[in-house]
Design a protein around this motif. Structure first.
Motif, mmCIF file in Angstrom:
data_model
loop_
_atom_site.group_PDB
_atom_site.id
_atom_site.type_symbol
_atom_site.label_atom_id
_atom_site.label_comp_id
_atom_site.label_asym_id
_atom_site.label_seq_id
_atom_site.Cartn_x
_atom_site.Cartn_y
_atom_site.Cartn_z
ATOM 1 N N ILE A 271 0.876 -1.288 0.122
ATOM 2 C CA ILE A 271 -0.031 -0.085 0.059
ATOM 3 C C ILE A 271 1.013 1.129 0.105
ATOM 4 O O ILE A 271 1.844 1.480 0.718
ATOM 5 C CB ILE A 271 -1.037 -0.077 1.294
ATOM 6 N N GLY A 272 0.390 2.158 -0.880
ATOM 7 C CA GLY A 272 1.138 3.520 -0.774
ATOM 8 C C GLY A 272 0.218 4.259 -1.307
ATOM 9 O O GLY A 272 -1.162 4.157 -1.552
ATOM 10 N N MET B 221 -5.069 6.486 -0.482
ATOM 11 C CA MET B 221 -3.972 5.134 -0.541
ATOM 12 C C MET B 221 -4.542 4.123 -1.606
ATOM 13 O O MET B 221 -5.721 4.322 -1.763
ATOM 14 C CB MET B 221 -3.829 4.535 0.775
ATOM 15 N N ALA B 222 -3.605 3.401 -2.019
ATOM 16 C CA ALA B 222 -4.063 2.398 -2.734
ATOM 17 C C ALA B 222 -3.085 1.271 -2.957
ATOM 18 O O ALA B 222 -1.790 1.336 -2.405
ATOM 19 C CB ALA B 222 -4.131 2.949 -4.500
ATOM 20 N N ARG C 242 -9.570 -0.751 4.480
ATOM 21 C CA ARG C 242 -10.313 -0.265 3.481
ATOM 22 C C ARG C 242 -9.937 -0.182 2.031
ATOM 23 O O ARG C 242 -10.564 -0.557 1.153
ATOM 24 C CB ARG C 242 -10.535 1.400 3.919
ATOM 25 N N VAL C 243 -8.518 -0.194 2.115
ATOM 26 C CA VAL C 243 -7.868 -0.246 0.873
ATOM 27 C C VAL C 243 -7.809 -1.755 0.151
ATOM 28 O O VAL C 243 -8.203 -2.111 -1.022
ATOM 29 C CB VAL C 243 -6.344 0.254 0.875
ATOM 30 N N LYS D 137 -14.736 7.244 0.919
ATOM 31 C CA LYS D 137 -13.535 7.672 0.088
ATOM 32 C C LYS D 137 -13.037 6.318 -0.521
ATOM 33 O O LYS D 137 -12.760 6.506 -1.767
ATOM 34 C CB LYS D 137 -12.097 7.654 1.109
ATOM 35 N N TYR D 138 -13.446 5.017 -0.178
ATOM 36 C CA TYR D 138 -12.933 3.902 -1.027
ATOM 37 C C TYR D 138 -14.366 3.174 -1.665
ATOM 38 O O TYR D 138 -14.054 2.161 -2.061
ATOM 39 C CB TYR D 138 -12.160 3.036 -0.166
ATOM 40 N N GLY D 139 -15.452 3.293 -1.139
ATOM 41 C CA GLY D 139 -16.722 2.606 -1.176
ATOM 42 C C GLY D 139 -17.415 3.172 -2.475
ATOM 43 O O GLY D 139 -17.072 4.125 -3.252
#
Length: 303
Positions: A189-190, A199-200, A237-238, A252-254
């Motif tokens: 992850i970064g 992040m991704a 989450r990521v 943010k991620y959904g």
């Protein structure tokens, strides 16, 4: 002083220096970044440039964020839910919606404000804005955190996090029906190159490992337990988004169409570590908050 560097990718080329840097953090205003550039706190390839400098692919932007002029962090009686406390360590159950430590725009109502009211002895290793804070959870994630009350305890607890011996189990509701009973996500992850505020999973990221198991399945959702082996920013989450099962309610991620839950459905329910002075193993469990339990009951009724 916080230091970071960023190598300009192809899709970022020709962007203004001040615009690029101000997009890295939501709390960094364009005018603030322009002042840092003027003061030489931000350089490109080791040289001072103007705010309107057009970045080129491969440019190395180095940022040294100066220490802010700190406001007085006021102790506040926030009626913290303390699970354990002695002379070295404190365990608190943070409610959803509470920021862990002060930052720009959040100087009141944080966990630190409440801790400073509750006890005066907190470690100073992470500076005046983060006294006692060894690890964090996101604002809209509820659950257990350990807090160091002196520098000795802080170093011992931080070492356990680094050695991956701290037990951290989270409960999450995710979109979709996970077909297998358990699994492990091992993906670095970064910072997301397409959106620096997220992040991704990226090739040059930091090692990140999440273990999960299914607890209950619903029509369009799955209730799971996640155990962290590492503790990267937004890791669960990521990772869950990466495997196609983003957290319900995650803004943010959904997905755009998700449950209106006021944030991600994520609770840090189990925390275990060795006491920094006695070596005794301590394990704590916090039940799901009422709104999370109500959400699960609603899904069980098929609503």
């Amino acid at each position: 002083m916080e230091k970071m560097d960023h190598t300009i990718l192809e899709h970022e080329a020709n962007e203004r220096l001040d615009k690029m840097v101000s997009s890295i953090r939501e709390e960094w205003s364009r005018s603030q970044v322009q002042q840092w550039i003027k003061d030489g706190d931000i350089t490109v390839n080791g040289k001072k440039e103007k705010a309107n400098y057009r970045l080129q692919t491969g440019d190395l932007v180095e940022i040294e964020v100066p220490e802010p002029e700190l406001p007085d962090i006021e102790p506040e009686d926030l009626h913290l839910d303390i699970y354990y406390e002695d002379a070295d360590v404190l365990v608190v159950n943070k409610p959803k919606g509470m920021v862990v430590h002060p930052s720009n725009g959040h100087f009141t109502g944080t966990l630190v404000n409440g801790l400073m009211y509750h006890c005066k002895d907190l470690s100073g290793i992470n500076g005046v804005l983060r006294p006692g804070i060894v690890h964090r959870i996101d604002k809209d994630t509820s659950g257990l955190l350990m807090v160091a009350k002196n520098d000795y305890a802080h170093e011992k607890l931080a070492a356990q996090l680094s050695e991956k011996t701290v037990t951290r189990k989270y409960f999450a509701l995710v979109h979709g029906n996970i077909p297998h009973e358990a699994g492990t996500i091992d993906a670095p992850i970064g910072r997301d190159p397409a959106d620096r505020q997220r992040m991704a999973v990226v090739d040059n990221g930091k090692d990140a490992v999440t273990h999960f198991r299914v607890l209950e399945r619903f029509d369009r959702f799955t209730f799971i337990e996640c155990r962290l082996e590492t503790g990267r920013t937004h890791q669960i989450r990521v990772h869950m988004k990466y495997i196609g099962h983003p957290l319900a309610g995650d803004p943010k991620y959904g997905p755009k169409k998700t449950i209106d839950f006021g944030g991600q459905a994520l609770h840090a329910g189990v925390l275990g570590f060795r006491h920094p002075r006695t070596g005794e193993t301590l394990t704590f469990e916090a039940p799901l908050p009422d709104d999370f339990a109500h959400l699960l009951n609603t899904l069980r009724r098929g609503l």
